[in-house]
Design an enzyme around this catalytic site. Structure first.
Site, PDB file in Angstrom:
ATOM      1  N   ASP A  53       0.829  -1.212   0.000  1.00 44.07           N
ATOM      2  CA  ASP A  53       0.000   0.000   0.000  1.00 44.07           C
ATOM      3  C   ASP A  53       0.859   1.256   0.000  1.00 44.07           C
ATOM      4  O   ASP A  53       1.993   1.255   0.476  1.00 44.07           O
ATOM      5  CB  ASP A  53      -0.865  -0.042   1.267  1.00 44.07           C
ATOM      6  CG  ASP A  53      -2.087   0.847   1.210  1.00 44.07           C
ATOM      7  OD1 ASP A  53      -2.299   1.507   0.193  1.00 44.07           O
ATOM      8  OD2 ASP A  53      -2.833   0.868   2.211  1.00 44.07           O
ATOM      9  N   ASP A  97     -10.899   2.158  -2.864  1.00 40.02           N
ATOM     10  CA  ASP A  97     -11.367   2.082  -1.479  1.00 40.02           C
ATOM     11  C   ASP A  97     -12.878   2.212  -1.413  1.00 40.02           C
ATOM     12  O   ASP A  97     -13.456   2.060  -0.329  1.00 40.02           O
ATOM     13  CB  ASP A  97     -10.721   3.183  -0.628  1.00 40.02           C
ATOM     14  CG  ASP A  97      -9.356   2.762  -0.096  1.00 40.02           C
ATOM     15  OD1 ASP A  97      -8.992   1.586  -0.266  1.00 40.02           O
ATOM     16  OD2 ASP A  97      -8.661   3.613   0.484  1.00 40.02           O
TER      17      ASP A  97
END
Ligand code: DGJ
Length: 734
Positions: free
Chosen positions: A493, A555
């Protein structure tokens, strides 16, 4: 970071001059032998695929490279008339150029800008020689496409040279004939005695013929990536790019150019994808002569690359595809190319394990026993891979909240007293991961510009991965963990853009450093499945796919928004590369409540399917659906990861978005069909399939059998109940 589940189940971009001079070879001269799709006749070149031709030649008078054709397959070139020169624009500004340089009368966007020691930015690249190479050489330090078998790809290198500055430019073109894909990169070498600076470098630059075009791009922001935008190409420049240091959520390094009447399934379409993860620029310009120039490459705002005598700079490569079968045709070419000739991971075309990711279920709120319980429950429901997301690391500055601990990649001792390999993960801990110091304390390791404030995003700074010592630190930290635990999956990430930098060249140096880290780790740990992520799809590009076969798409897990994002992302990236999860409702980002089955069906369209929730928060009825959804996922995932995608109804056009995935051999298919809004007193339209063999017979959902012709010309009809209803239909050749 993931842990193995506690069961036996396995886990896992001049003023007036009129002339009529022949500038190109005659038809007879075109009958030259072809080497794997590359035809060279003197100084005329053709890259021919099954359905595409890319043709250009050296202007005998000037030595410039002039494009003849990029479009459907042709086996000869119609001689080109010299441009009529009247007014201020010289001939060089009135032709289709392959490598437009600066300062000699072409007033359109240049592909290269070289600042010489004396300060000039004029350049004068002329043809010097060329070579044809079997296969395709890799690019130094950069991700690049590759051939697997003989005949997959052939390469033409055209050497250009500026006599005045002694700067060489090698244009490397490769053709994948079966995939109608042309790949280009540019290498600049300083053959002079002084220093020069490269201030702009495009990987691909092509001038398309006189005519009208629409351009397509993927724009967005955090949690709304991959939004397709189509607009008319007008006179002047228009374009987009990224100055975030990464490919970004805002714009993606993909460009589509289509004829105004091209649709999803019909008409001429050109697609361009830059194989790069850093700041990029896409320029589209319709010039005074009506040609449309398209170029993709490094972003000049983030490029000021010094080259001493003998030094070189290689651009990333860019793929261009062409199809007469609409935007969908271009997408399928990209998908096949990326799956087979870009993604290096052994998991690229492997079915992916159904996973459960801890993030939206637990966020930072967990310890070992809570993780154990969640993993245990996941295993009981049939989940095969447990992904432990953010919050597992940091001791001096524990990352139990999002303002501490980044870079301290050691298991947090309070949360994991037994380390990341407790007995229930079935792997003995032989050595503890260690590293000398907390990155959060190493100020010279964080990107910054002198005394300017280091602006934070999400309380974070960015490690300067351009520095070899930082690269080595990351490689050592991750190697410690991956070498000493049973971790089989890494979600990598990155949660902020790059702001202050010590110099413009750092942006590209950072990317070269990052690629070195990725390449080293994936080579060292070939059995680890890596998932890319940057606050969702902030780093979803062809460059990343070389190393990571899948990327967390967004997301935003709201199923309605996901249809737009996933359909948009699929314009260029294969469904196999998309991570898609089912989360709880009301959705955390949009507050929307959508039924579990619809949420699951949308997520099943991604190659890496999973859940991102705590099953304890589900209703009994929803939880009871999980085993059946997992069974379906396991049945259809091989088609999703290796198959061809046909977007039948687009969410921006239809209340009934639909997509058909067909296995590469065409024997099996899975249809996803959605109703968004509930309708009253409306007809029930037939959904016409695509991509089938008209003469073959297909069984639909194991019962009725129809010919491919019937399914494609008449279609199937389904009735939906209420809003957010969905169907998954299995199709098999009888
Ligand atoms: C952003 C990612 O996109 C999320 O999936 C999650 O991993 C968080 N970061 C964790 O901080």
């Amino acid at each position: 970071m993931t842990l193995r589940l506690p069961s036996n189940k396995g886990l896992v971009s001049g003023l007036v001059a009129l002339a009529s001079v022949l500038l190109t070879p005659t038809a007879a001269q075109n009958a030259a032998p072809s080497t794997g799709g590359v035809v060279v006749n003197g100084t005329s070149f053709a890259l021919n695929g099954d359905h595409v031709s890319y043709r250009f030649h050296v202007d005998p008078k000037t030595g410039d490279l002039i494009n003849d054709h990029f479009g459907g397959l042709v086996t000869e070139t119609v001689p080109m008339l010299a441009p009529q020169i009247q007014g201020w624009v010289e001939g060089i500004g009135r032709v289709k150029r392959e490598f437009p340089d600066m300062g000699r009368g072409d007033f359109r966007v240049p592909a290269v800008r070289v600042k010489q020691t004396a300060g000039y930015t004029v350049s004068d690249f002329r043809y010097r020689s060329h070579d044809v190479v079997q296969g395709k050489p890799a690019l130094p330090g950069l991700p690049s496409t590759f051939g697997r078998d003989e005949g997959d790809v052939t390469t033409l290198v055209v050497h250009m040279y500026d006599n005045y500055s002694s700067v060489a430019a090698d244009l490397t073109y490769s053709i994948f004939p079966k995939l109608d894909a042309i790949v280009r990169s540019v290498n600049i070498t300083n053959e002079g005695k002084g220093n020069i600076t490269i201030e702009k470098l495009a990987s691909f630059s092509v001038d398309l013929p006189y005519g009208d075009f629409d351009m397509i791009e993927l724009k967005g922001d955090w949690a709304r990536e991959g939004m397709k935008v189509r607009r008319k190409v007008d006179y002047g420049t228009q374009g987009f790019g990224s100055t975030t240091g990464y490919s970004s959520h805002l714009h993606n390094p993909f460009l589509g150019l289509v004829a105004p009447d091209t649709t999803e399934s019909r008409g001429e379409a050109w697609g361009f994808s830059l194989i790069y993860t850093g700041s990029f620029a896409v320029d589209v310009e319709r010039g005074s002569q009506g040609f449309t120039r398209a170029m993709l490459g490094l972003n000049p705002y983030h490029l000021s690359w010094n080259l001493g005598p003998g030094e070189s700079l290689t651009s990333p490569e860019c793929v261009a595809t062409y199809s007469e079968n609409g935007i969908g045709g271009v997408s399928r070419l990209f998908h096949r190319l990326f799956r087979n000739h870009l993604m290096k991971s052994k998991f690229a075309v492997a079915p992916r394990p159904v996973l459960l990711n801890s993030w939206e279920g637990l966020f930072f709120d967990y310890n070992e026993s809570r993780i154990y319980n969640l993993a245990q429950e996941s295993a009981e429901l049939g989940v095969k891979l447990f992904v432990l997301d953010d919050g597992w690391f940091g001791n001096e500055y524990p990352r139990v909240i999002d303002n501490a601990g980044l870079g301290d990649w050691q298991a947090n001792k309070d949360r994991f007293p037994n380390g990341l390999a407790p007995s229930w993960t079935k792997s003995p801990l032989s050595r503890r991961p260690t590293h000398p110091r907390s990155c959060s304390l190493v100020s010279d390791w964080a990107l910054h510009a002198g005394d300017y404030p280091r602006t934070l995003t999400r309380s974070e700074l960015v490690l300067n991965v351009a520095l070899p010592e930082v690269q080595d630190f990351i490689i050592a930290s991750l190697s410690d963990i991956l070498g000493n635990t049973s971790v089989t999956y890494v979600k990598w990430d990155n949660n902020r853009a790059i702001h202050e930098m010590p110099s413009d060249s750092v942006a590209h140096a950072y990317m070269l450093g990052l690629y070195r880290v990725f390449d080293t780790l994936m080579t060292r740990f070939p059995d680890v499945l890596f998932e890319g992520c940057a606050s969702g799809g902030g780093r979803f590009d062809a460059g990343i796919l070389q190393y990571f076969p899948q990327v967390w798409t967004s997301d935003d897990t709201d199923a309605l928004m996901r249809i737009y994002t996933q359909f948009g992302t699929s314009l260029v990236y294969p469904p196999s590369s998309m991570g898609a999860h089912v989360s709880v409702v009301p959705n955390q980002q949009t507050g929307r409540t959508i039924p579990f089955s619809f949420r699951s069906h949308v997520a099943l369209m991604g190659g890496s399917f999973g859940f991102e929730l705590d099953p304890a928060e589900l209703s009994d009825a929803d939880r009871a659906q999980i085993p059946g959804i997992i069974k379906l996922a396991e049945e259809i995932n091989p088609i999703i990861v290796k198959g061809d995608l046909w977007r039948l109804n687009l969410p921006e056009d239809s209340n009934w978005p639909a997509a058909l995935y067909l296995s590469e051999d065409g024997n099996k298919g899975v249809l996803f069909y959605f109703q968004v809004r509930s309708t009253v007193d409306q007809p029930t339209p037939y959904l016409r399939l695509q991509g089938l063999d008209p003469a073959a017979r297909y069984t639909v959902n194991g019962t009725d059998t129809y010919s491919g012709a019937t399914l494609m010309r008449m279609g199937l009809q389904y009735r939906f109940k209420g809003e957010y209803d969905s169907k998954v239909v299995l199709i098999e050749k009888a």
